[in-house]
Design a protein around this motif. Structure first.
Motif, PDB file in Angstrom:
ATOM      1  N   SER B  96       0.816  -1.215   0.000  1.00  0.00           N
ATOM      2  CA  SER B  96       0.000   0.000   0.000  1.00  0.00           C
ATOM      3  C   SER B  96       0.851   1.267   0.000  1.00  0.00           C
ATOM      4  O   SER B  96       0.507   2.247  -0.644  1.00  0.00           O
ATOM      5  CB  SER B  96      -0.921   0.016   1.214  1.00  0.00           C
ATOM      6  OG  SER B  96      -1.941  -0.915   1.059  1.00  0.00           O
ATOM      7  N   ASN B  99       2.027   1.921  -3.368  1.00  0.00           N
ATOM      8  CA  ASN B  99       0.930   2.219  -4.285  1.00  0.00           C
ATOM      9  C   ASN B  99       0.432   3.647  -4.125  1.00  0.00           C
ATOM     10  O   ASN B  99       0.205   4.345  -5.102  1.00  0.00           O
ATOM     11  CB  ASN B  99      -0.238   1.267  -4.042  1.00  0.00           C
ATOM     12  CG  ASN B  99       0.093  -0.144  -4.459  1.00  0.00           C
ATOM     13  OD1 ASN B  99       1.025  -0.363  -5.220  1.00  0.00           O
ATOM     14  ND2 ASN B  99      -0.660  -1.092  -3.963  1.00  0.00           N
ATOM     15  N   CYS B 100       0.215   4.057  -2.871  1.00  0.00           N
ATOM     16  CA  CYS B 100      -0.477   5.335  -2.681  1.00  0.00           C
ATOM     17  C   CYS B 100      -0.093   6.051  -1.389  1.00  0.00           C
ATOM     18  O   CYS B 100      -0.735   7.023  -1.034  1.00  0.00           O
ATOM     19  CB  CYS B 100      -1.982   5.099  -2.671  1.00  0.00           C
ATOM     20  SG  CYS B 100      -2.502   4.053  -1.324  1.00  0.00           S
ATOM     21  N   GLY B 102      -0.333   4.610   1.535  1.00  0.00           N
ATOM     22  CA  GLY B 102      -0.844   3.694   2.551  1.00  0.00           C
ATOM     23  C   GLY B 102      -1.240   4.396   3.840  1.00  0.00           C
ATOM     24  O   GLY B 102      -1.896   5.445   3.796  1.00  0.00           O
ATOM     25  N   PRO B 125      -1.768  -4.682  -4.025  1.00  0.00           N
ATOM     26  CA  PRO B 125      -2.255  -4.081  -2.787  1.00  0.00           C
ATOM     27  C   PRO B 125      -2.011  -4.983  -1.583  1.00  0.00           C
ATOM     28  O   PRO B 125      -1.835  -6.201  -1.732  1.00  0.00           O
ATOM     29  CB  PRO B 125      -3.751  -3.907  -3.048  1.00  0.00           C
ATOM     30  CG  PRO B 125      -4.082  -4.990  -4.004  1.00  0.00           C
ATOM     31  CD  PRO B 125      -2.855  -5.245  -4.821  1.00  0.00           C
ATOM     32  N   CYS B 127      -1.037  -4.732   3.043  1.00  0.00           N
ATOM     33  CA  CYS B 127      -0.250  -3.981   4.026  1.00  0.00           C
ATOM     34  C   CYS B 127       0.253  -4.902   5.121  1.00  0.00           C
ATOM     35  O   CYS B 127      -0.270  -4.901   6.201  1.00  0.00           O
ATOM     36  CB  CYS B 127      -1.080  -2.859   4.619  1.00  0.00           C
ATOM     37  SG  CYS B 127      -0.114  -1.743   5.638  1.00  0.00           S
TER      38      CYS B 127
END
Lengths: 399, 176
Positions: B96, B99-100, B102, B125, B127
């Protein structure tokens, strides 16, 4: 460092340490506290370097290890700097704390980097995070924790987090929330309380609230326990919500309408099932007719609905007996032919009679309905998958 | 060569060979890197998928796996490392944080997504994601490589990134 007389067996107590440092520093020591099990001395900024030097060089103290240094945001009062020293000879640890001069606008403090080499980078980090200007430090720039061109000091309480400006904190509350009088509000966080901007959050919150909602009978009996007049109303609500938690003398009376209800429901279910069977039979017949009419030619491009129906009717024949319940297995293969239809009808009458009679029949009928449902779903899934595959292949051909 | 599509059988064999010899460079930044290591170790062992871990350096790597929290301070290093890799090169954003952002979505120092600085092929995705998720991601990437057209690649035309778990059968039905 000169010779050190300090030793674990002769380690000074906090009181003795304070007395010694007060003797050496005079007004430089403001006060002492024991916080979180750590002996803390508040030092005047003007005596900051002197205090650290004394701690290091006094033969009875021998704080030879610089443990850490960091800042604290003291809100209106400005910024504090805390240094932790450790003595490897006595095993004592001391915390020196100082409030920087210059308030919030320009906090400054003499650097300890000449006393302890290890203070160099820790002061740089404190500068990065709080913007405390350490005078006499060999070089606070460039920043070592943040990127070089970072604007602002991120651990200051008034630092704005850009992401928080765009999207508010999704939790129930900030870590500490104060009311008008400055008391900390302590709230118990409930499931699904968090206000979130997303639909999923809302759905989950609704679900959680539904799950957590106290069931009606759990609340009502308390009222009923106090006075007997409340009893009937409690029973009414309980039977109305059909929680099945009612108990007591009225149970048989409540049983009758429930039985009727069940019978009616079973009948409706049987009707529904018969209707579905008829539809499936019709679709099957249609497919068979089409096949017969088309001869060997496969359906080039049937509308997707009929395709799904035919697959739904045809494909389960091989697997149906295995997956259907034993009681329902003779009826479960719906594609055997014309003779099957008679038995189907028989099953239909069975089911309708089951609505009025024995539970065994009812169970069999239910199992059959379930099997049928499962088969229908599988067929739909298979059809969708086949369609997706076909689409993909079309796409590849185009490419 | 860079204008004309390879003949279909040649393209198939060519891509088949490429997809099963991915030298992988792991840019481990946080706890996700532990999952990456687990995926490379004996139980999950992605070498059996033809992914060779711990390339000697970015210049010898085909695949870059960013696993962990990327901070703004580290971002230039990742960018530079990616640019050192020879084409054709692929990237997987693992976890995560990569990706973004998190859980560090509001942090002052965390880059909110590796895709802000380098193009990503597969997002995984989690975590952190389990090692199996990385295996899934690698297989998804290999499927992309198998489909890839070399002229497109040379011209800089990339396929849309894949997000694991986003392309479910339900989605397919809704689209159909």
């Amino acid at each position: 460092m000169s010779e050190v007389l300090a030793h674990r067996s002769r380690a000074l107590t906090p009181a003795e340490t304070e007395e010694l440092l007060r003797d050496r520093l005079g007004d430089g020591v403001l006060r002492s506290v024991v916080e979180y099990g750590m002996f803390t001395l508040w030092i005047d900024p003007s005596a900051w370097v002197e205090a650290a030097t004394r701690c290091r060089d006094e033969r009875l103290l021998g704080y030879d290890m610089f443990d850490s240094l960091f800042g604290v945001d003291a809100r209106e009062a400005g910024f504090d700097v805390v240094a932790v020293l450790y003595s490897t000879s006595t095993g004592n640890r001391i915390v020196l704390r100082v409030r920087c001069e210059g308030g919030r606008d320009a906090p400054t403090l003499p650097s300890l980097s000449e006393v302890y080499r290890g203070a160099n980078w820790m002061e740089r980090e404190t500068f990065d995070m709080f913007g405390v200007d350490f005078t006499g430090h060999p070089g606070l720039e460039p920043r070592i924790l943040t990127v070089e061109n970072f604007e602002g000091f991120p651990l200051r309480k008034d630092f704005h987090l850009a992401a928080r400006v765009a999207k508010p904190w999704p939790g129930v509350a900030e870590p500490v929330e104060l009311d008008e009088e400055g008391n900390v509000i302590e709230r118990e966080v409930g499931l699904g309380d968090a206000p979130g901007p997303y639909e999923l959050d809302k759905a989950m919150a609704a679900q959680a609230q539904q799950v957590n909602a106290p069931p009606a009978p759990a609340v009502q009996p308390e009222a009923g326990a106090d006075d007997d007049d409340a009893d009937p109303s409690a029973e009414v609500t309980a039977s109305a919500t059909a929680t099945g938690a009612t108990a007591g003398s009225d149970a048989p009376a409540a049983q009758a309408p429930v039985d009727e209800d069940r019978a009616a429901r079973a009948k409706a279910k049987a009707d529904e099932r018969r209707r579905k069977q008829a539809e499936a039979r019709a679709a099957k017949a249609k497919a068979r007719a089409e096949r017969a009419a088309g001869g060997e030619a496969p359906d080039a491009a049937p509308p997707s609905d009929t395709a799904a129906d035919t697959t739904a009717a045809d494909e389960p024949t091989t697997s149906a007996p295995a997956e259907a319940a034993p009681g329902a297995s003779p009826d479960a293969g719906p594609d055997a032919g014309a003779t099957e239809e008679a038995s189907d009808d028989a099953a239909g009458t069975d089911a309708s009679s089951a609505a009025t009679s024995t539970p065994e029949d009812d169970r069999a009928a239910r199992a059959k309905a379930k099997a049928e449902e499962r088969r229908r779903k599988q067929a739909e899934l298979r059809a969708a998958r086949a369609k997706a595959r076909a689409d993909r292949e079309d796409g590849e051909d185009d490419a | 060569m860079d204008q004309v599509e390879l003949p279909k059988p040649v393209k198939y064999v060519f891509n088949w060979g490429r997809k099963y010899s991915l030298w992988c460079y792991n840019f481990g930044l946080a706890c996700c890197a532990i999952e990456f290591i687990a995926a490379s170790a004996s139980r999950h062992d992605f070498i059996r998928h033809g992914v060779i871990p711990f390339a000697h350096g970015p210049r010898q790597a085909d695949l870059l796996v960013i696993s962990g929290t990327l901070t703004d301070k580290m971002a230039p290093a990742v960018k530079r490392l990616y640019e050192e890799m020879p084409e054709p090169k692929y990237t997987i954003s693992f976890g995560s944080c990569a990706n973004c952002g998190g859980p560090y979505w509001d942090s002052y120092s965390v880059t909110k997504g590796v895709d802000q600085i380098i193009p990503i092929d597969v997002y995984i995705p989690g975590c952190p994601p389990r090692p199996e998720a990385l295996l899934d991601g690698i297989i998804a990437l290999q499927e992309r490589i198998q489909q890839e057209s070399l002229p497109d690649r040379i011209a800089g035309r990339r396929l849309d990134p894949v997000t694991l778990g986003a392309d479910t059968p339900l989605r397919l039905e809704a689209g159909a």
